[in-house]
Scaffold this active site. Structure first.
Site, PDB file in Angstrom:
ATOM      1  N   ASP A 174      33.484   5.441  43.522  1.00  0.00           N
ATOM      2  CA  ASP A 174      32.022   5.339  43.178  1.00  0.00           C
ATOM      3  C   ASP A 174      31.464   5.833  41.938  1.00  0.00           C
ATOM      4  OD1 ASP A 174      32.358   3.391  45.568  1.00  0.00           O
ATOM      5  OD2 ASP A 174      31.742   4.464  46.322  1.00  0.00           O
ATOM      6  N   TYR A 226      40.500  12.894  49.812  1.00  0.00           N
ATOM      7  CA  TYR A 226      39.148  13.585  49.550  1.00  0.00           C
ATOM      8  C   TYR A 226      38.321  15.336  50.044  1.00  0.00           C
ATOM      9  CZ  TYR A 226      38.799   8.924  47.603  1.00  0.00           C
ATOM     10  OH  TYR A 226      38.706   7.821  46.743  1.00  0.00           O
TER      11      TYR A 226
END
Length: 262
Positions: free
Chosen positions: A61, A121
């Site tokens: 994003d 992540y």
């Protein structure tokens, strides 16, 4: 103009890179905003003198960083004889916040996105104001109980459907994911969340972190966290945390995906 790709053998290459996402509207090309994919396409097309379209291992994003990212592209086979030299040239053309680490040839059917078997992540939270962490950490003005957040994180292993943490109206066929690792580490001045899974849904990590923080603040108990997952309703989960503190940090591929040397 004659289309070289129509009669020349094509080769597929993987490119390993990293980027700081602060100035970009995510990885994927956007109609009215700059993206990492667009910058990389232009740089490769300039060097190779043909239109290149890279396919990434996933989508990040706006503002999200990647310390480890893979993409693949197709091109005329003879065009890259020295991949190290080519990588050097590419880095000279790329901006300072995007770095090509390595380029290597793979089999034509290898795919940066679909062949990935896991992704990892990290999310970084700073406990104190630090000018050197402005673009890489989220500063929190409240206390967190790390052990409670870790207890809640363990509950994630019991489930596969994570609709409650997915952005609405996405085009995926399933919201099932297999989580391999989910844990918080606390130091003197920061919290670091690590999560590894076979795949992730849009906005999933940021929504999970936001909900775990509700647990850490004492606003949500373990039973409530479990009920949120089981509800399969995004509106029941916590708010998504800011993207600038999120890093895609590792991509794993099967051993069968190896560099082609001939």
């Amino acid at each position: 103009m004659v289309n070289i790709k129509s009669y020349r053998l094509m080769a597929r290459f993987f490119i390993r890179l990293s980027y700081k996402g602060s100035k970009y509207h995510g990885w994927q090309i956007q109609p009215n905003a700059i993206s990492v994919q667009e910058i990389l396409n232009k740089a490769l097309s300039t060097i190779l003198r043909e239109e290149i379209n890279v396919v990434g291992c996933g989508r990040t994003d706006a503002g999200v960083h990647a310390s480890d990212f893979y993409a693949h592209f197709d091109m005329v086979q003879e065009a890259i004889n020295d991949t190290e030299k080519f990588c050097f040239k590419l880095n000279r053309l790329l901006p300072r916040d995007i770095a090509a680490k390595r380029i290597f040839k793979v089999h034509p059917e290898a795919h940066a996105r679909f062949d990935a078997i896991s992704r990892t992540y990290h999310y970084f939270i700073t406990k104190e104001k630090n000018p050197f962490r402005i673009e890489t950490h989220w500063q929190i003005p409240f206390e967190l109980e790390g052990h409670k957040m870790n207890e809640a994180a363990k509950i994630l292993f019991e489930y596969q459907d994570f609709t409650s943490f997915s952005k609405l109206h996405t085009d995926v066929k399933t919201n099932n994911c297999k989580i391999y690792l989910a844990a918080w580490e606390e130091t003197a001045d920061e919290f670091i969340f690590t999560i590894k899974a076979d795949r992730f849904l849009r906005n999933m990590v940021r929504a999970i972190v936001g909900t775990l923080i509700e647990v850490g603040r004492g606003k949500l108990d373990l039973d409530g966290f479990r009920k949120i997952i089981e509800s399969k309703n995004r509106s029941n989960a916590g708010s998504s945390v800011p993207g600038h503190a999120l890093f895609l940090s590792a991509i794993e591929y099967p051993e069968t995906l190896k560099e082609v040397t001939t």
